[in-house]
Design an enzyme around this catalytic site. Structure first.
Site, PDB file in Angstrom:
ATOM      1  N   TYR A  39      -3.924  -3.143   2.683  1.00 32.75           N
ATOM      2  CA  TYR A  39      -4.266  -1.890   2.009  1.00 32.75           C
ATOM      3  C   TYR A  39      -5.776  -1.806   1.839  1.00 32.75           C
ATOM      4  O   TYR A  39      -6.494  -2.810   1.871  1.00 32.75           O
ATOM      5  CB  TYR A  39      -3.570  -1.798   0.653  1.00 32.75           C
ATOM      6  CG  TYR A  39      -4.034  -2.815  -0.372  1.00 32.75           C
ATOM      7  CD1 TYR A  39      -5.101  -2.537  -1.227  1.00 32.75           C
ATOM      8  CD2 TYR A  39      -3.414  -4.056  -0.479  1.00 32.75           C
ATOM      9  CE1 TYR A  39      -5.532  -3.467  -2.164  1.00 32.75           C
ATOM     10  CE2 TYR A  39      -3.835  -4.989  -1.415  1.00 32.75           C
ATOM     11  CZ  TYR A  39      -4.897  -4.692  -2.251  1.00 32.75           C
ATOM     12  OH  TYR A  39      -5.334  -5.606  -3.178  1.00 32.75           O
ATOM     13  N   CYS A  40      -6.254  -0.583   1.665  1.00 26.23           N
ATOM     14  CA  CYS A  40      -7.674  -0.325   1.384  1.00 26.23           C
ATOM     15  C   CYS A  40      -7.756   0.943   0.542  1.00 26.23           C
ATOM     16  O   CYS A  40      -6.745   1.441   0.059  1.00 26.23           O
ATOM     17  CB  CYS A  40      -8.475  -0.203   2.671  1.00 26.23           C
ATOM     18  SG  CYS A  40      -7.879   1.088   3.796  1.00 26.23           S
ATOM     19  N   THR A  41      -8.938   1.487   0.372  1.00 24.58           N
ATOM     20  CA  THR A  41      -9.126   2.610  -0.552  1.00 24.58           C
ATOM     21  C   THR A  41      -8.369   3.856  -0.112  1.00 24.58           C
ATOM     22  O   THR A  41      -7.595   4.426  -0.873  1.00 24.58           O
ATOM     23  CB  THR A  41     -10.621   2.936  -0.707  1.00 24.58           C
ATOM     24  OG1 THR A  41     -11.323   1.759  -1.075  1.00 24.58           O
ATOM     25  CG2 THR A  41     -10.826   4.012  -1.770  1.00 24.58           C
ATOM     26  N   ILE A  44      -4.970   3.089  -1.547  1.00 18.31           N
ATOM     27  CA  ILE A  44      -4.821   2.935  -2.993  1.00 18.31           C
ATOM     28  C   ILE A  44      -4.825   4.291  -3.691  1.00 18.31           C
ATOM     29  O   ILE A  44      -4.084   4.516  -4.651  1.00 18.31           O
ATOM     30  CB  ILE A  44      -5.953   2.050  -3.550  1.00 18.31           C
ATOM     31  CG1 ILE A  44      -5.977   0.697  -2.844  1.00 18.31           C
ATOM     32  CG2 ILE A  44      -5.810   1.851  -5.055  1.00 18.31           C
ATOM     33  CD1 ILE A  44      -7.258  -0.073  -3.068  1.00 18.31           C
TER      34      ILE A  44
END
Length: 460
Positions: free
Chosen positions: A314-316, A343
């Protein structure tokens, strides 16, 4: 299993921070509830159902958009209108977007896109590269809508992945309060300055540095926020945060591994080192069991004959995961998943009571961080190192506004700190770094004024 450094101590919540969060939470709710009238051929203004909530920007694959949102063109409806209420200034929206595409003639797109943003007073930053487009812009809903539709007039960029975020009342007041004044210091505390948009040409829309990552050819499997908790709760799944250390420091998912990278370019090396990947071993480890499911990764650095583990990343906002997942697939991983919408989409859709997210999420604009519901967080930015700082960090003797914080104090020389103090004094005095000349030589500026004065009529 992979080492996972503990999170920082719980951040202290001051009364001021609580007040700020309450205000931004109210703003977030307000944005969700704003509606626009949708008129049908038999529209009855007095009917109770004549106001229908507009569809928000969604983060969904292009194939899921089965019907246009408006009868004309590729129009994407925005949550609020531009008219305001009782003469009030129009509301603002912040939209982050990206699209990987084969875009070799990207440079020709820069000028018309920048001119349109300037004409509509849409601010922010956009990156164009041979692999696609990446940006985050702020403006009135109709202006942002026009920019996004203009981008998608190019079929290669159609189907942008987008996330819409609310703008706090404080940010809107700053933004609109400067529109009729000098733009020098406009919106200093707003997500973006209203008068400024950057459209840059780069080699990559997100710098990775490894040609093996080709999102236009292959990416991992998208996991919707509602299904994410079950995936990362499985002990056989290795959860990897592909962001940088300063982002992970203020918040991450439970059980997530921190690669301890300072930039995204370091991620390929971390993967090679952590999983001990070499060309021949990658081919061996890329074979699945009959059931197609990898074995539990008890020790990722153990025997190379073991199956590569199932990975959830996952990332922003999702863009870095597209490259990271493509890279892992090129290295022989078979089960690679990543959080659709990142996120931000998770915090928007998943209630706090059901959430596995801990802390706040760093964002790359002047909100600095956001919480559940995308309400503005409590962190501020250190302008000495561009890292997020908490209320507790700002109580440290190493904190000096505009100069240093506990994370960069020891790395800066006294000369660097003094230069930062000088810049801060200029900003506090003139509202812009560089003073009234904005970085230009004052003597040259005075000489230019004198030369222009000689050309003016005596009456003036």
């Amino acid at each position: 299993m992979l080492p996972s450094p503990p999170l920082a101590a719980a951040l202290s919540k001051t009364a001021a921070a609580a007040t700020r969060r309450a205000a931004t939470a109210a703003a977030s709710v307000a944005v969700h509830l704003l509606v626009l009238p949708v008129r049908s051929p038999t529209h009855n203004p007095s009917a109770p159902g004549s106001l229908i909530p507009r569809r928000r920007f969604g983060h969904m694959p292009q194939e899921e958009r089965t019907a246009p949102l408006a009868p004309l063109g590729r129009h994407f409806a925005v949550a609020v209108g531009d008219g305001g209420v009782d003469g009030e200034a129009p509301a603002l929206v912040v939209v982050s977007f990206y699209r990987f595409a084969d875009f070799p003639d990207h440079a020709a797109f820069r000028r018309p896109l920048k001119e349109l943003c300037e004409e509509l007073r849409v601010s922010g930053g956009i990156i164009l590269a041979p692999e696609g487009i990446n940006g985050s812009i702020c403006g009135t809903p109709s202006a942002v809508d026009k920019v996004l539709n203009f981008i998608q007039e190019d079929d290669r960029l159609k189907g942008l992945r987008m996330i819409q975020s609310p703008v706090t009342p404080e940010d809107e007041a700053i933004h609109h309060g400067h529109t009729s004044q000098s733009p020098v210091g406009a919106g200093d505390d707003a997500p973006f300055r209203w008068d400024h948009v950057r459209v840059k040409l780069k080699k990559e829309i997100v710098t990775f540095g490894d040609p093996g990552a080709m999102p236009t050819k292959m990416v991992g499997k998208y996991v919707k926020p509602k299904d994410w908790n079950a995936l990362i709760s499985d002990p056989d799944t290795v959860v990897i945060d592909v962001r940088n250390m300063y982002e992970i420091r203020i918040g991450k998912f439970k059980r997530a591994v921190d690669p301890c990278t300072n930039s995204f370019r370091e991620f390929p090396t971390w993967v090679d080192d952590q999983f001990e990947l070499v060309e021949s071993d990658t081919r061996e480890s890329g074979v699945n069991n009959n059931n197609g499911v990898g074995q539990p990764a008890e020790d990722l650095n153990a025997s190379k004959s073991k199956q590569l583990p199932r990975v959830a990343m996952y990332c922003t906002g999702g863009i870095r995961c597209e490259k990271a997942s493509s890279f892992l697939l090129s290295k022989g991983f078979k089960e690679v998943y990543h959080l659709e919408g990142g996120i931000l989409k998770y915090l928007e859709e998943i209630p706090k009571a059901e959430s596995l997210w801990e802390g706040e999420c760093f964002v790359f604009d002047k909100r600095v961080s956001v919480e559940h519901g995308l309400a503005q967080g409590t962190h501020k930015l250190c302008y000495g190192c561009k890292q997020p700082v908490s209320d507790e960090d700002m109580e440290s003797p190493e904190w000096e506004y505009g100069v240093s914080c506990p994370y960069c104090f020891a790395t800066k020389s006294e000369e660097e700190k003094e230069r930062a103090r000088a810049r801060q004094r200029q900003f506090e005095t003139w509202g812009v770094i560089g003073g009234p000349d904005k970085g230009r030589s004052s003597k040259r500026h005075d000489a230019k004024d004198a030369a222009e004065a000689k050309q003016l009529p005596n009456s003036i």
